[in-house]
Design a protein around this motif. Structure first.
Motif, short mmCIF file in Angstrom:
data_model
loop_
_atom_site.label_atom_id
_atom_site.label_comp_id
_atom_site.label_asym_id
_atom_site.label_seq_id
_atom_site.Cartn_x
_atom_site.Cartn_y
_atom_site.Cartn_z
N TYR A 132 6.62 -15.89 44.84
CA TYR A 132 5.31 -16.14 45.42
C TYR A 132 4.47 -16.96 44.45
CZ TYR A 132 6.68 -12.39 48.55
OH TYR A 132 7.35 -11.62 49.46
N SER A 133 3.83 -18.00 44.98
CA SER A 133 2.99 -18.85 44.14
C SER A 133 1.75 -19.30 44.90
CB SER A 133 3.74 -20.11 43.70
OG SER A 133 4.84 -19.79 42.90
N LEU A 134 0.71 -19.53 44.14
CA LEU A 134 -0.52 -20.12 44.63
C LEU A 134 -0.55 -21.55 44.12
CD1 LEU A 134 -3.47 -20.01 45.75
CD2 LEU A 134 -4.13 -19.07 43.52
N LEU A 135 -0.85 -22.50 45.00
CA LEU A 135 -0.92 -23.91 44.60
C LEU A 135 -2.38 -24.35 44.65
CD1 LEU A 135 2.07 -25.13 46.75
CD2 LEU A 135 2.09 -24.70 44.30
N VAL A 136 -2.88 -24.76 43.48
CA VAL A 136 -4.26 -25.23 43.36
C VAL A 136 -4.21 -26.66 42.82
CG1 VAL A 136 -6.51 -24.85 42.30
CG2 VAL A 136 -5.06 -22.89 42.87
N GLU A 137 -4.51 -27.62 43.68
CA GLU A 137 -4.51 -29.03 43.31
C GLU A 137 -3.23 -29.41 42.56
OE1 GLU A 137 -8.26 -29.48 41.27
OE2 GLU A 137 -9.35 -29.53 43.17
N GLY A 138 -2.09 -28.98 43.10
CA GLY A 138 -0.80 -29.32 42.52
C GLY A 138 -0.31 -28.39 41.43
N PRO B 212 1.81 -18.36 39.51
CA PRO B 212 2.64 -17.29 40.08
C PRO B 212 1.81 -16.12 40.61
CG PRO B 212 2.86 -17.35 37.68
CD PRO B 212 2.00 -18.49 38.06
N LEU B 213 2.33 -15.51 41.67
CA LEU B 213 1.71 -14.33 42.28
C LEU B 213 2.76 -13.24 42.43
CD1 LEU B 213 -0.12 -16.01 45.32
CD2 LEU B 213 -1.17 -15.28 43.18
N THR B 214 2.31 -12.00 42.34
CA THR B 214 3.18 -10.90 42.73
C THR B 214 3.14 -10.81 44.25
OG1 THR B 214 1.42 -9.24 42.68
CG2 THR B 214 2.61 -9.63 40.60
N GLU B 215 4.02 -10.02 44.82
CA GLU B 215 4.01 -9.87 46.27
C GLU B 215 2.68 -9.28 46.75
OE1 GLU B 215 6.56 -7.77 49.88
OE2 GLU B 215 7.32 -7.67 47.83
N GLU B 216 2.15 -8.32 46.01
CA GLU B 216 0.87 -7.71 46.36
C GLU B 216 -0.27 -8.72 46.27
OE1 GLU B 216 -2.09 -4.31 44.58
OE2 GLU B 216 0.06 -3.94 44.44
N GLN B 217 -0.29 -9.54 45.22
CA GLN B 217 -1.32 -10.57 45.09
C GLN B 217 -1.21 -11.58 46.23
OE1 GLN B 217 -0.29 -11.91 41.15
NE2 GLN B 217 -1.87 -10.66 40.18
N ARG C 273 -0.03 -11.05 49.27
CA ARG C 273 -0.53 -10.43 50.50
C ARG C 273 -2.06 -10.38 50.53
NH1 ARG C 273 1.82 -5.08 50.58
NH2 ARG C 273 3.19 -5.67 48.91
N ARG C 274 -2.67 -10.15 49.38
CA ARG C 274 -4.13 -10.06 49.30
C ARG C 274 -4.78 -11.44 49.45
NH1 ARG C 274 -5.23 -6.85 44.57
NH2 ARG C 274 -4.88 -5.15 45.98
N MET C 275 -4.14 -12.48 48.92
CA MET C 275 -4.78 -13.80 48.86
C MET C 275 -4.41 -14.75 49.99
SD MET C 275 -4.99 -14.97 44.93
CE MET C 275 -6.12 -16.25 45.44
N ASN C 276 -3.24 -14.61 50.59
CA ASN C 276 -2.73 -15.67 51.47
C ASN C 276 -3.56 -15.93 52.72
OD1 ASN C 276 -1.97 -13.59 53.15
ND2 ASN C 276 0.12 -14.32 53.44
N THR C 277 -4.56 -15.12 52.99
CA THR C 277 -5.45 -15.40 54.11
C THR C 277 -6.58 -16.36 53.73
OG1 THR C 277 -6.77 -13.44 53.60
CG2 THR C 277 -4.98 -13.17 55.19
N ARG D 147 -6.55 -13.16 41.16
CA ARG D 147 -5.38 -12.95 42.01
C ARG D 147 -5.30 -11.49 42.46
NH1 ARG D 147 -0.86 -14.58 38.12
NH2 ARG D 147 -2.29 -13.43 36.79
N THR D 148 -5.90 -10.60 41.65
CA THR D 148 -5.86 -9.17 41.95
C THR D 148 -7.14 -8.69 42.62
OG1 THR D 148 -4.43 -8.83 40.03
CG2 THR D 148 -5.55 -6.89 40.90
N TYR D 149 -8.31 -9.10 42.09
CA TYR D 149 -9.57 -8.54 42.61
C TYR D 149 -10.41 -9.53 43.40
CZ TYR D 149 -11.04 -10.22 37.95
OH TYR D 149 -11.25 -10.95 36.81
N GLY D 150 -9.94 -10.72 43.62
CA GLY D 150 -10.66 -11.65 44.48
C GLY D 150 -11.51 -12.67 43.72
#
Length: 169
Positions: free
Chosen positions: A108-114, A118-123, A125-129, A152-155
């Motif tokens: 799982y990864s978050l892409l910010v301007e390229g 890395p994200l955990t599965e829990e992170q 699920r919390r962020m992908n919306t 990534r954990t608390y918003g």
């Protein structure tokens, strides 16, 4: 008699100096010792950092927000704010309006301007919306991704809660 006046004048200057020092420490500039390794390799555990408290506004000396705001953090600024009643040091990786994308190809990864974060599965699920960082907020992440508890954990972090910018480390 003239010596008494000279002594009172010196005492007045000492009091003015002490008051100015307190005001500077509360509202303008401060030294803090870092506890933890979430910002390694840039800032190490036990390092002393210089914080410009007035970079974004005037912080409340008793609270966790700005009394008066005049600027916002920019991408890559290292900032401080309160989380769980502790001052934390994190990097601003995205500001309000920045588009976010997610990758689940190899983990799982978050892409910010390229840039891939890395994200955990829990992170994930919390962020992908969230497809965009909301206006008035930042995405704050520690440089040591595996050891950092951050946005990534608390918003997202409200800009009004950012208490300063790191000047030197």
């Amino acid at each position: 008699m003239p010596q008494k006046k000279k002594g009172i004048g010196g005492l007045l200057w000492i009091c003015i100096g002490i008051c100015a020092g307190i005001i500077l420490k509360l509202f303008v500039i401060d030294f803090l010792r870092v506890s933890g390794n979430s910002m390694e390799p840039v800032i190490h555990d036990g390092s002393v950092i210089l914080v410009h408290k007035a970079a974004f506004g005037i912080a409340s000396p008793l609270g966790s927000s700005l009394i008066r705001q005049w600027a916002e953090p920019e991408k890559d600024d290292i900032v401080i704010y309160l989380y769980n009643n502790k001052i934390v040091v994190k990097r601003c990786v995205a500001t309000g309006g920045t588009k976010l994308a997610y990758d689940t190809d190899k983990g799982y990864s978050l892409l910010v301007e390229g840039k891939k974060i890395p994200l955990t599965e829990e992170q994930y699920r919390r962020m992908n919306t969230s497809g965009t960082v909301p206006e008035g907020y930042i995405l704050a992440v520690g440089d040591n991704y595996g050891q950092s508890v951050d946005s990534r954990t608390y918003g997202f972090v409200p800009v009004k809660n950012i208490l300063g910018k790191i000047l030197c480390r």
